[in-house]
Enzyme design. Structure first.
Site, PDB file in Angstrom:
ATOM      1  NE  ARG A  41      -8.085 -12.437  -4.968  1.00 11.32           N
ATOM      2  CZ  ARG A  41      -9.057 -11.928  -4.217  1.00 11.32           C
ATOM      3  NH1 ARG A  41      -9.921 -12.737  -3.604  1.00 11.32           N
ATOM      4  NH2 ARG A  41      -9.168 -10.629  -4.060  1.00 11.32           N
ATOM      5  CG  MET A  46       3.434  -8.836  -4.359  1.00 12.55           C
ATOM      6  SD  MET A  46       3.506  -9.939  -2.975  1.00 12.55           S
ATOM      7  CE  MET A  46       2.097  -9.455  -2.043  1.00 12.55           C
ATOM      8  N   GLY A  61      -1.798  -3.834  -4.995  1.00 11.54           N
ATOM      9  CA  GLY A  61      -1.418  -3.802  -6.404  1.00 11.54           C
ATOM     10  C   GLY A  61       0.058  -4.032  -6.680  1.00 11.54           C
ATOM     11  NE  ARG A  93      -6.861  -3.420   0.602  1.00 10.18           N
ATOM     12  CZ  ARG A  93      -6.382  -3.576  -0.622  1.00 10.18           C
ATOM     13  NH1 ARG A  93      -5.558  -4.568  -0.881  1.00 10.18           N
ATOM     14  NH2 ARG A  93      -6.708  -2.776  -1.591  1.00 10.18           N
ATOM     15  CB  CYS A 145      18.017  18.139  22.485  1.00 12.44           C
ATOM     16  SG  CYS A 145      19.801  18.118  22.646  1.00 12.44           S
ATOM     17  CE1 TYR A 151      14.647  16.989  27.168  1.00 14.53           C
ATOM     18  CE2 TYR A 151      14.844  16.547  29.526  1.00 14.53           C
ATOM     19  CZ  TYR A 151      15.359  17.095  28.353  1.00 14.53           C
ATOM     20  OH  TYR A 151      16.553  17.734  28.359  1.00 14.53           O
ATOM     21  CB  SER A 194      20.208  16.863  26.863  1.00 12.29           C
ATOM     22  OG  SER A 194      19.451  16.926  25.672  1.00 12.29           O
ATOM     23  CE  LYS A 244      -5.695 -10.067  -2.089  1.00  8.25           C
ATOM     24  NZ  LYS A 244      -4.856 -10.129  -3.288  1.00  8.25           N
ATOM     25  CG  HIS A 277      -1.829   2.736  -8.476  1.00  4.77           C
ATOM     26  ND1 HIS A 277      -0.822   3.669  -8.642  1.00  4.77           N
ATOM     27  CD2 HIS A 277      -1.294   1.729  -7.763  1.00  4.77           C
ATOM     28  CE1 HIS A 277       0.275   3.218  -8.075  1.00  4.77           C
ATOM     29  NE2 HIS A 277       0.023   2.040  -7.534  1.00  4.77           N
TER      30      HIS A 277
HETATM   31  P1  ADP Z   1      -4.831  -7.110  -5.309  1.00  8.11           P
HETATM   32  O1  ADP Z   1      -4.137  -7.650  -4.104  1.00  8.11           O
HETATM   33  O2  ADP Z   1      -3.913  -6.421  -6.233  1.00  8.11           O
HETATM   34  O3  ADP Z   1      -6.044  -6.334  -4.946  1.00  8.11           O
HETATM   35  P2  ADP Z   1      -6.544  -9.333  -5.942  1.00  8.11           P
HETATM   36  O4  ADP Z   1      -6.026 -10.682  -5.614  1.00  8.11           O
HETATM   37  O5  ADP Z   1      -7.501  -8.760  -4.977  1.00  8.11           O
HETATM   38  O6  ADP Z   1      -5.301  -8.370  -6.163  1.00  8.11           O
HETATM   39  O7  ADP Z   1      -7.173  -9.406  -7.367  1.00  8.11           O
HETATM   40  C1  ADP Z   1      -7.520  -8.293  -8.120  1.00  8.11           C
HETATM   41  C2  ADP Z   1      -8.921  -8.383  -8.613  1.00  8.11           C
HETATM   42  O8  ADP Z   1      -9.146  -9.590  -9.313  1.00  8.11           O
HETATM   43  C3  ADP Z   1      -9.955  -8.385  -7.520  1.00  8.11           C
HETATM   44  O9  ADP Z   1     -10.290  -7.094  -7.159  1.00  8.11           O
HETATM   45  C4  ADP Z   1     -11.108  -9.093  -8.147  1.00  8.11           C
HETATM   46  O10 ADP Z   1     -11.918  -8.164  -8.792  1.00  8.11           O
HETATM   47  C5  ADP Z   1     -10.472 -10.007  -9.140  1.00  8.11           C
HETATM   48  N1  ADP Z   1     -10.537 -11.374  -8.600  1.00  8.11           N
HETATM   49  C6  ADP Z   1      -9.632 -12.012  -7.856  1.00  8.11           C
HETATM   50  N2  ADP Z   1     -10.056 -13.256  -7.521  1.00  8.11           N
HETATM   51  C7  ADP Z   1     -11.275 -13.398  -8.085  1.00  8.11           C
HETATM   52  C8  ADP Z   1     -12.246 -14.441  -8.086  1.00  8.11           C
HETATM   53  N3  ADP Z   1     -12.043 -15.601  -7.446  1.00  8.11           N
HETATM   54  N4  ADP Z   1     -13.380 -14.223  -8.762  1.00  8.11           N
HETATM   55  C9  ADP Z   1     -13.590 -13.048  -9.408  1.00  8.11           C
HETATM   56  N5  ADP Z   1     -12.726 -12.032  -9.442  1.00  8.11           N
HETATM   57  C10 ADP Z   1     -11.577 -12.202  -8.779  1.00  8.11           C
HETATM   58 MG    MG Z   2      -7.619  -6.819  -4.112  1.00 10.22          MG
END
Ligand code: ADP
Ligand code: MG
Ligand code: MG
Length: 884
Positions: free
Chosen positions: A78, A89, A87, A341, A839, A859, A772, A8, A459
């Site tokens: 984040r 962490m 999702g 990503r 094998c 192989y 083999s 990220k 999810h």
């Molecule tokens: P994950 O890795 O689980 O996707 P994120 O760190 O991307 O977690 O955060 C989840 C959500 O929180 C993001 O999709 C975004 O919508 C919101 N978010 C995170 N940072 C910001 C920010 N600086 N401003 C506004 N929304 C944020």
């Molecule tokens: Mg995210």
């Protein structure tokens, strides 16, 4: 970069460099996380000083100040590791809201509703992530606050979150704080600095949260990588009707079509889209479907912003030369990019995108080959619903096609049940309202997933797609009661109960009652095109394990370049096996040489027929025949009527047959009278097989064909068994060549499956022209784990990290692998032209194929369906490691 900043952080930096609108921020490296853990969960000494220093730049950039009374900056903390763990962490939003900053921000935004909405979200998230989870507590504060919130709405008669007024939200926030104090025993921190420190620690802690650990186990991500923390200025999608938040894919992640694909929500924040709380709006016309077509798209509602976003899409794809998954937020009409990503995709999408991007000249052939994971091919070759039968099936409900292919199974409603039922050998479908990261274990073991809520970026959809699992989301007519383990189909009298059998068609998004017939996914021309490209890079051979002409033909159509293992004894199982099996029983129950010889001669035409058909099917390609390996105890007649039948034919009393069966009983048959040992005791058995093989070959030669037989002697412990057996082979060879007046080319070799044979490989290679590796037995013998019994304790060995993976699936590089490497070296020292293959089951496992490549094997041989996977794995290994 990624290793230090996490995916990220690195991509946020990349987007900044591209001049895209990204809220300012700083990234704390993964090293700090490892330090934190090495240091007994203490933040590195200078870390916060550095953060406050870095914050000066962020503040300057945003024109606001963190913790300031007049013009306060708010932050998010984040998570983000090297390899994406969607999702799994934690992230904390709206950090910095406290009594010192609330008045200032209300005054500045003139939007108290928005401020208190953000505040109650902060309290909720912070209490859950920082005060509970990070402290290793289990008080369920999140659930309790959620319930309070629902009760509040209920009492006021509100249906949607958007109906709450500023005063309502202020009251809720106060109630939340009191509840937090009551449940957690400490005050919710009312200090901006303290909040940030707590959030950073909590993100570090979430690296070792239950769901994160579980996800890493499944994906094979090392535990010591750690997560980075991105501290970023907040932007707000919940400031009103010109604000919004959304997620999108630069191409369709389900099938790979080159369309912009996404969902968004007006006046919402953060994870509202992914959580499936409201049905999200479609991004554009291309993403409209039954569930969302009545909602306005971003393209319609905010055309300028849509245009800007679409340009960013093109820009990002050019930069990353891949399909990306992006998160964005619109604050009062201004677009911000929050994440990008490389997007997860199904096998079908991976293949289509690779071929499309190759055509678009975005990537070259080598990259295209690397873009498809070998395991994803499995899913391309997976069964689909037979369309004829599907047309007449009883439709239960429709949803969104989130993961392709078809699945049949019994319904379960919880992740725990899914795990437990599959342990008992059941195939299950997980049916839920929605899934969350706590469900990954159950989702993993289920054959299919069906949810009533959520969109294509929910999810369930995200995770299923990553695994290429059949999945339907957002089947709105379902009313799922996980607690009662039932689901009602609204507007009908249909009820789904636990254990009911359903069929899911994840490609269409349809669910049916009962078990529908499935069929192999039809031959995809793009798949063929892709596979021929794969072969341009592949240097190692790929053969198949097959013993019938049918399997041989199938494997050949998948690109097998010969048979690496033909198990002669398979003719005694399955259809048409009665007669040969009866003769075999006579053979093994014989006590005199005459009896035995008679039975052996009677068996020869059956063996010859099987061999000839297979050689003909594999014309021009090598076929390795392994000598008979009958587990005597399995083949001996056990039931009274079978014993009687044999007794009659042999002209002896039933009691005598029973006595002979008893005499054959072995305490430990796996280490008993089997393999070459049988031929050492009874050379006539080996001679019969060799004669059958040479005669089949001679006949085919006379028919103008090019058979290429290979004789494989197995369970050898050294060189002597091979020289003794070779003398018989030579004798029969001369006889057959004289009889037919032909010259036969063949190879003589051995299967290496006993550790002693690995040590004696230099001597064995004096007689053997090929090795083999029979890695099933070699693993069993090396570990002393019985293959048939290991499933009772292997899961514990993997849980407790005694083993990284199941050695019967992936070659264990440390023990078994070392033996193989040594055997190859010793064998080649004697015979530099030695051909070497494998094998065992592991021959179709991507990691094991890579191992074989690194050891210079000629192989790998695997079951027909794994042939394409082995081809692609071998190409990946060659591209990754260069010429061997
Ligand atoms: P994950 O890795 O689980 O996707 P994120 O760190 O991307 O977690 O955060 C989840 C959500 O929180 C993001 O999709 C975004 O919508 C919101 N978010 C995170 N940072 C910001 C920010 N600086 N401003 C506004 N929304 C944020
Ligand atoms: Mg995210
Ligand atoms: Mg074996």
């Amino acid at each position: 970069m990624k290793n230090l900043l996490g995916g990220k952080g690195a991509n946020l930096a990349e987007m900044c460099l591209l001049g895209l609108p990204v809220p300012a921020g700083l990234t704390i490296t993964t090293e700090c996380c490892t330090d934190y853990y090495a240091n007994n969960c203490q933040l590195p000494a200078s870390l916060m000083d550095d953060v406050w220093k870095g914050m000066k730049d962020v503040e300057k950039n945003m024109g606001m100040k963190y913790g300031d009374a007049e013009n306060p900056l708010l932050l998010s903390a984040r998570s983000g590791s090297r390899s994406s763990m969607p999702g799994m962490m934690d992230t904390v939003l709206n950090i910095g809201l406290c009594s010192a900053t609330l008045p200032g921000i209300i005054k500045k935004t003139e939007n108290p509703r928005f401020v208190y909405d953000s505040y109650r979200r902060l309290i909720m998230m912070y209490a859950d992530v920082v005060m509970e989870k990070a402290e290793g507590l289990d008080k369920g504060i999140r659930r309790q606050l959620d319930e309070m919130f629902d009760e509040f709405k209920h009492a006021k008669g509100y249906k949607s979150d958007t109906e709450l007024s500023a005063d309502d939200l202020k009251t809720v926030a106060e109630q939340f704080k009191a509840k937090v104090k009551e449940v957690m025993g400490v005050e919710f921190p009312d200090d901006a600095k303290e909040q940030l420190v707590g959030a950073i620690k909590a993100v570090f802690k979430s690296w070792n949260g239950r769901k994160a650990v579980s996800y890493r186990r499944i994906e094979g991500i090392p535990d010591d990588w750690g997560t980075a923390v991105n501290v970023q200025a907040m932007v707000f999608g919940n400031m009103g009707d010109t604000s919004a938040t959304g997620v999108a894919f630069t191409r369709d992640p389900a099938v790979g079509t080159n369309i912009f694909y996404g969902e968004w929500l007006i006046n919402a924040q953060g994870e509202d889209v992914v959580a499936g709380i409201r049905t999200p709006n479609p991004l554009n016309d291309d993403t409209k479907n039954e569930q969302n077509k009545h909602l306005p798209s971003l393209q319609e509602q905010m055309p300028n912003i849509y245009k800007e976003l679409d340009d960013i899409r093109t820009n990002l794809e050019r930069e990353f030369t891949d399909m990306l998954d992006i998160e964005f937020t619109i604050q009062e009409g201004k677009l911000y990019m929050l994440q990008c990503r490389v997007g997860k995709r199904t096998g079908t999408a991976a293949l289509n995108m690779a071929m499309d991007m190759l055509k678009e000249k975005l990537i070259d052939e080598k990259t295209a080959v690397m873009r498809v994971e070998p395991a994803q091919l499995d899913e391309l070759l997976h069964p689909i619903c037979d369309p004829k039968i599907e047309a007449t099936a009883k439709l239960l409900c429709k949803g969104l096609p989130a993961g392709p292919g078809a699945a049949v199974g019994k319904v379960v409603f919880t992740s725990e049940d899914a795990v437990e039922w599959t342990r008992r050998g059941e195939k299950v479908l997980l049916v839920r309202k929605e899934t969350n990261p706590e469900d990954v274990d159950g989702m993993r073991v289920s054959d299919g997933i069906l949810t009533s809520l959520g969109g294509m970026t929910s999810h369930a959809a995200l995770v299923a797609r990553g695994w290429g699992k059949c999945c339907i989301v957002g089947a709105g007519v379902l009313d799922v009661h996980e607690d009662k383990k039932v689901a009602y189909v609204k507007g009908t009298d249909m009820v789904i109960k636990e254990g009911d059998v359903l069929t899911l068609n994840g490609t269409k998004g349809h669910a049916y009652e009962g078990a529908l017939a499935l069929m192999e996914s039809s031959e995809n021309p793009r798949f063929q095109e892709f596979m021929s490209m794969v072969d341009k890079f592949r240097t190692m051979g790929v053969r198949t394990n097959a013993e019938t002409a049918e399997d041989a033909a199938l494997a050949r159509s998948f690109g097998a370049e010969g048979i690496g293992l033909f198990r002669t004894e398979h003719m005694f199982y399955g259809k048409g096996a009665d007669q040969p099996l009866f003769i075999l029983r006579k053979m093994i129950l014989s006590t005199t040489n005459e009896e035995r010889l008679a039975a052996i001669n009677e068996l020869e035409p059956f063996v010859k027929k099987d061999m000839k058909e297979t050689l003909a099917e594999m014309d021009g390609l090598p076929v390795t025949f392994r000598l008979l390996d009958p587990p005597l105890h399995e083949f001996a007649p056990q039931t009274a009527d079978k014993q009687e039948e044999i007794a009659k034919v042999l002209g002896i009393p039933v009691a005598e047959v029973a006595r002979r069966v008893d005499a054959l009983h072995e305490i430990n048959p796996m280490m008993g009278h089997r393999g070459v040992r049988l031929g050492i005791t009874y050379p006539a058995i080996t001679e019969m097989q060799v004669r059958a093989m040479f005669e089949a070959t001679a006949e085919l030669l006379k028919e103008g064909k090019s058979p290429k037989p290979e004789i494989m002697v197995h369970v050898t412990i050294g060189g002597r068994e091979l020289t003794i057996t070779k003398a018989s082979v030579d004798k029969i060879y001369d006889e057959v060549c004289a009889k037919f007046g032909v010259k036969i080319d063949y190879l003589y070799g051995t299967m290496i499956e006993i550790p002693r044979a690995c040590f004696l490989s230099d001597r064995i290679a004096k007689t053997a022209q090929f090795f083999s590796f029979g890695t099933n037995d070699l693993t069993q013998m090396t570990y002393g784990f019985s293959r048939d019994d290991a499933s009772t304790f292997l899961p514990d060995y993997i849980d407790k990290k005694i083993l990284d993976s199941d050695p019967f699936q992936t070659i264990d590089p440390k023990g078994v692998g070392e033996l193989i490497t040594m055997s190859c070296e010793r064998g080649r020292k004697t015979n530099p032209n030695l051909k070497i293959g494998i094998c065992g089951e592991q021959g179709g496992d991507p990691k094991s194929v890579e191992f074989c490549y690194l050891n210079g094997l000629t192989y790998v041989s695997c079951s027909p369906y794994r042939v394409p996977i082995a081809r692609l794995s071998a190409a990946h290994a060659a591209i990754k490691h260069g010429k061997k």
